[in-house]
Write a protein that holds these residues in place. Structure first.
Motif: not given
Length: 109
Positions: A68-69, A72, A75-76, A79, A100
């Motif tokens: 996962v960058d 992302t 966005k996660m 979501d 992260r």
């Protein structure tokens, strides 16, 4: 009722019993709600660990940095928020934090 105090205690007991959740086994529902929050977080690809903390008011999702960058991860988080709003019933608001972390370690000998 034999005294004024007995009448007051009886009235207070009736008022307390009428309150939603006052006499139910809520510990089991609490644990189910926390597990449901963690399952929503774990359902996404790249998730390593997921914890519901602060009595279910916050969810921390730790992702695999290789999978996962940064974009992302952002966005996660959105979501996960949308999925929680769509599928769960919860009081108040829930903060979702996607973490992260990548570490680089080297040894000089």
């Amino acid at each position: 009722m034999s005294s004024t105090e007995a009448f007051i205690v009886s009235a207070a007991d009736a008022i307390s019993a009428a309150r939603p959740g006052s006499r139910r086994d809520t510990a089991e529902n609490y644990i189910k709600r926390l597990q449901a929050l963690e399952e929503v977080g774990r359902a996404f690809d790249g998730v390593e660990k997921c914890y519901a903390i602060q009595a279910g008011r916050e969810v921390r999702v730790m992702v695999k940095p290789q999978a996962v960058d940064d974009a992302t991860a952002a966005k996660m988080a959105n979501d996960i928020v949308k999925k929680i709003e769509a599928t769960l019933v919860y009081p108040g608001q829930i903060k979702v934090t996607v973490i992260r972390e990548s570490r680089s370690v080297g040894y000089a000998r």
